[in-house]
Design an enzyme around this catalytic site. Structure first.
Site, PDB file in Angstrom:
ATOM      1  N   GLY A 706       8.149  -1.189  -3.245  1.00 48.54           N
ATOM      2  CA  GLY A 706       6.843  -0.600  -2.943  1.00 48.54           C
ATOM      3  C   GLY A 706       5.715  -1.422  -3.518  1.00 48.54           C
ATOM      4  O   GLY A 706       5.865  -2.112  -4.535  1.00 48.54           O
ATOM      5  N   ASP A 825      -4.901  10.309  -7.819  1.00 46.46           N
ATOM      6  CA  ASP A 825      -4.428   9.643  -6.602  1.00 46.46           C
ATOM      7  C   ASP A 825      -3.274  10.430  -5.996  1.00 46.46           C
ATOM      8  O   ASP A 825      -2.211   9.884  -5.708  1.00 46.46           O
ATOM      9  CB  ASP A 825      -4.008   8.209  -6.912  1.00 46.46           C
ATOM     10  CG  ASP A 825      -3.886   7.346  -5.646  1.00 46.46           C
ATOM     11  OD1 ASP A 825      -4.363   7.794  -4.586  1.00 46.46           O
ATOM     12  OD2 ASP A 825      -3.320   6.243  -5.726  1.00 46.46           O
TER      13      ASP A 825
END
Length: 991
Positions: A706, A825
């Site tokens: 990722g 986030d």
């Protein structure tokens, strides 16, 4: 000779006595206490040297060890290590402290089970292990704590049913089992704890009914049963027998039915919290007997009827919260005569009539919110008579008349919301320039007169000013620049005239300016470019003339620009097309001329952005430009120039590629040497079976799983087979982990233990690199699963389960961490799934640390992700817990629809706007947006989850629920056998 023998005998006796004394001391019970503590210490992991005094060489100073207190026999009677930043496990050797009376380990991060099944702590009277990470069940078993008076295990991960054996501790006075995962019913046997004065079972997963036997605990002074629990039925009548009760909190636990009149028997009660339940019926007049009551909160229920006249007896009341109910009738006049009233919140009811004319005359009123009712009449003159009023919210009523002039002198005011009424007259002098004022909303009224001009006063804290949709007129005064903290300026829909003052450029922090739908004339001031934080500028529908200032391109974060419906002329500056941040612009219906630039952001603008300008030309307006130069010369030279440029560009690209390849080879050869030459520091947050070498071995390109704004994530397997995820944080300067307390902040995250939060195992760093080591989640992120090929396997029940688990994780960060942690986030890609598809919140708090270390010039890149960012962030650049709630609401909409947050709904439309417009934000409209991959869905569940999502994504942050409330509402989702299939055009109706 006799003297010599006598001396020898005496000396022998002295030596013998000394040795005997030494042996006695060496076997003294205090030494056993010291050994028990040293053994206990061996299970501790602590980043701070707070327990250095606990060592064998220091046994003689046992009673002066950190956190230790002894009795006069030098036996340890108290161990207090609360809030000492310790983690690890607790050894059964704690049971060897035979004289221990008080044990407090609160506020640390211990894990595992507490060893209650062994030991000899028969003297223990106080046990406090709250705010740790103990898991499993609580079974007192063989632990003979017959003298225990205090048992506090608040805020751990304990589960299973409430322990029946607690009922055997007959001397208990304080019992706190709150903040865990206990389930099932409350044992009626707890009624045998006759000495109990404090009982908290709040914040668990309890169900069933609240047993009437609880009314037998007549010594109780404080009772907490709310938050996350979901009880059946209502408030037991027997609670009325607890006449010694001072504090009763039954909030947020699913209670139904009417409020028992027997609560009127609690003569000593000073706090009654029943908010956020399903209570119905009228307010019992018997509550007027609680003459010592100071705080009353029955908000967010379904209470009907009027406010009883008997409440006039509650002269000690300081707080009255009855908002979000179905009350009707007038606000009684006696409310204004309560001598101690400080907070009155009655918003979102059906109250009518006028606001009591003497409200606030007691001189103590601090907060008043009567919004969203049907109140009429005038705003009372006495609201700020004591100069203590901080919050005044009366929006969405039918109030008329003038705003009281006295409010212009209310120096304590910080938030004012009077919008959506029928107020008239001018804005009182001084009203906009109050020193503590942060929010002023007067929009959608009938106010007249000029913008108040007070050039000698500066409103240093005003952040939001909304005067739109009134009848204000005249020019903007020079004092418009006297708002140094202003972030939102909304003046649209008025009758302002004259030029826009260049003093607007003094608004250094402004993020949003809307001056549309007025009669402003003259040129756009170039000084507006000094507003470097501006993200939204709307000057449309005025009479502005002259050219568009090229200086607007200096506002590097401007997202929205609307200059339509003016009489602007000349060409559109090509510099505006270079603004990478600009996502929407409208130049329509002016007198602009020349060619529309074809570069930069202009290629993304819709053709309607340029219509109504007959002199514009170019592809965007389908109008051919006439070149003034020799067309033959142009047609010959242009291809040659283009060919030369292409050749130079190709050569440059080739050279850059060669340089890149050479650099990569050199870096590959030196990487191993550099890695070993740097000094790495490993901070473990729990016992690890791997070291730095294992972590560094993960940092290979083929291990990347990722990439994000925070860094690159690698998957790795240690030599002992443990799978881990390593996040390499990007953008840090050298020594950054020493700056701004970053290392200390990471340690705080490392201590967080919760079932639905990804565990941070370790922090590895050197002077150039920071690595975070997490437990590995094999199923990846929710975003990858939901929007990938596996999305169809996520049925409705799995999605609801994931939503509840993620909400629990966020709730823990917001409400149970000290200090609280904002995620900043929240998105589906930061919710990871284990092999059982259990949700775990990841990357919590990282945005703050990245921001503090200056890793990005664009704040939005690390304070949220596009499509998830709350609306207020666009004009405040600040986030709070309600910003996380908004982002979580977007995740819920994702789970419902199966769609991505952006990119599927057209230009400038995100999933929230699409969902609201498609469904009109009503629960029944959810059927229009359900994921087509879902087969059979419980109708009521779908409507309920959608309703929760819409609450989370409210425009105004104050109207969003807390994460505690979100968890509670989602837990109320219950299966309904009436299913809807996506193959059906309309939902099946209940018979």
């Amino acid at each position: 000779m006799m003297k010599f023998l006598l001396v020898s005998v005496l000396f022998s006796l002295l030596i013998s006595n000394s040795l005997s004394t030494f042996q006695v001391y060496d076997s003294h019970p205090s030494s056993r206490d010291a050994q028990a503590l040293i053994s206990l210490k061996q299970g501790f992991l602590s980043p701070d040297p707070i327990l250095n005094s606990w060592n064998e060489s220091n046994i003689h100073s046992l009673c002066y060890w950190k956190g230790i207190r002894c009795d006069h026999f030098q036996r340890v009677v108290s161990v207090d290590l609360s809030n000492s930043n310790i983690f690890g496990v607790i050894s059964p050797s704690i049971g060897n402290l035979e004289h221990l009376v008080n044990l407090s380990l609160a506020g640390n991060a211990f894990s595992g089970n507490f060893p209650l099944e062994s030991g000899n702590l028969t003297s223990l009277r106080s046990l406090n292990i709250s705010n740790n990470s103990f898991n499993g069940s609580l079974d007192l078993g063989l632990f003979s704590l017959l003298h225990l008076e205090v048992l506090d295990v608040y805020n751990n991960n304990l589960s299973g049913p409430l322990p029946q054996s607690v009922a055997k501790l007959k001397k208990l006075k304080h019992l706190d089992l709150g903040g865990n995962y206990f389930s099932g019913a409350i044992p009626p046997s707890y009624a045998g704890l006759k000495e109990l004065e404090f009982l908290s079972l709040a914040g668990n997963d309890l169900s069933g009914v609240i047993p009437g036997e609880i009314g037998e605990l007549t010594n109780l002074k404080q009772l907490f049963l709310g938050y996350f629990n979901d009880f059946d039925g209502g408030i037991p009548l027997e609670i009325g027998n607890l006449t010694n009760l001072l504090h009763l909190d039954l909030s947020s636990c699913g209670l139904e039915g009417e409020i028992p009149k027997q609560l009127g028997n609690l003569w000593n009660l000073d706090t009654l919290f029943l908010q956020t339940n399903l209570l119905s019926g009228p307010l019992p007049p018997q509550l007027g007997n609680l003459t010592r009551l100071k705080s009353l909160d029955i908000s967010n229920n379904e209470i009907t009827g009027e406010i009883p006249i008997e409440f006039s007896n509650l002269t000690e009341l300081a707080l009255i919260n009855l908002f979000i109910n179905k009350l009707h009738g007038d606000i009684p006049d006696f409310v204004s005569k309560l001598p101690n009233l400080e907070v009155l919140k009655l918003w979102q009811n059906n109250l009518t009539g006028a606001i009591p004319s003497e409200l606030g005359s007691n001189g103590r009123l601090k907060e008043l919110d009567l919004s969203s009712n049907r109140l009429t009449g005038l705003i009372p003159q006495s609201l700020c008579s004591g100069r203590t009023l901080r919050i005044l919210i009366l929006l969405n009523n039918f109030l008329f008349g003038m705003i009281p002039e006295d409010l212009g002198n209310c120096l304590s005011l910080s938030r004012v919301r009077l919008s959506q009424n029928f107020l008239s007259g001018s804005v009182p002098k001084g009203f906009l320039y109050l020193p503590e004022l942060s929010l002023m909303e007067l929009q959608n009224n009938y106010l007249t007169g000029n913008f108040p001009d007070e050039h000698t006063r500066v409103a240093g804290k005003l952040g939001q000013l909304n005067l739109s949709n009134n009848r204000l007129s005249g020019p903007l005064p020079l004092s418009i620049g006297n708002f140094p903290s202003l972030q939102i300026l909304l003046l649209s829909g008025n009758q302002f005239t004259g030029s826009i003052s260049s003093e607007v450029g003094r608004l250094q922090l402004v993020l949003k300016i809307d001056l549309s739908k007025n009669n402003f004339s003259g040129e756009i001031p170039a000084d507006i470019s000094k507003c470097l934080h501006l993200t939204y500028l709307d000057l449309s529908t005025n009479m502005l003339s002259g050219p568009i200032p090229a200086q607007l391109s200096e506002i590097h974060i401007l997202n929205y620009l609307n200059l339509s419906h003016n009489i602007l002329n000349d060409a559109i500056p090509k510099e505006i097309g270079t603004m990478k941040s600009l996502t929407a612009a409208d130049f329509s219906y002016n007198d602009l001329s020349g060619k529309v630039p074809e570069s930069g952001q202009f290629t993304y603008f819709n053709s309607t952005s340029f219509q109504g300008n007959p002199q514009l030309c170019g592809p965007f307006v389908n109008r051919t430009c006439v070149f003034p130069a020799n067309p033959t010369e142009i047609s010959v030279n242009k291809p040659r120039i283009q060919a030369k440029f292409k050749l130079i560009f190709a050569l440059g690209l080739l050279i850059c590629s060669l340089i890149f390849v050479c650099g990569a080879l050199i870096r590959t050869r030196t990487l191993r040497f550099q890695t070993h030459s740097r000094k790495w520091k490993l901070t473990a947050f729990q016992k690890l079976d791997f070291g730095v070498e294992d972590i560094l071995e993960c940092l290979k390109d083929n291990n990347v799983i990722g990439r994000g704004g925070a860094g690159v994530v690698y998957k790795g397997t240690t030599r002992k087979g443990t799978q881990i995820a390593v996040k390499k944080l990007l953008g840090f300067d050298k020594d950054s982990y020493h700056d701004n307390g970053f290392s200390a902040e990471i340690r705080i995250l490392g201590q967080i233990r919760h079932r639905n939060i990804v565990r941070l195992l370790a922090f590895c760093s050197n002077k150039e690199t920071n690595l975070l080591v997490y437990e590995y989640m094999p199923e990846g992120s929710l975003g990858e699963v939901l929007h990938g090929s596996k999305g169809g396997f996520l049925d409705w029940q799995k999605r609801v389960k994931i939503g509840i688990e993620a909400a629990r994780g966020l709730c823990y960060l917001h409400h149970d961490c000290n200090p609280l942690v904002l995620h900043r986030d929240v998105k589906s890609n930061n919710i990871l799934l284990d092999s059982e598809l259990e949700a775990h919140v990841a990357d919590f708090g990282l945005a703050k640390f990245l921001l503090d270390n200056g890793t990005s010039e664009c704040m939005s890149a690390i304070a949220g992700s596009y499509g998830y960012i709350a609306p207020e962030y666009a004009y405040t650049l600040k986030v709070d817990e309600k910003s996380d709630v908004y982002s979580f609401g977007v995740v819920l909409v994702e789970l419902i629809t199966g769609r991505r947050p952006v990119g599927e709904f057209g230009d400038g439309v995100d999933i929230v706007q699409w969902a609201k417009s498609t469904t009109s934000a009503c629960k029944e409209g959810v059927f229009e947006i359900l994921d087509s991959r879902l087969k059979d869905i419980p109708i009521e569940e779908a409507k309920h989850v959608f309703f929760v999502a819409m609450l989370c994504v409210q425009e105004q942050s104050v109207e969003r629920p807390t994460m505690r409330e979100v968890v509670h509402m989602l837990q109320q989702t219950k299966s309904n056998h009436n299913l809807i299939s996506n193959s059906d055009k309309y939902p099946k109706k209940n018979p």
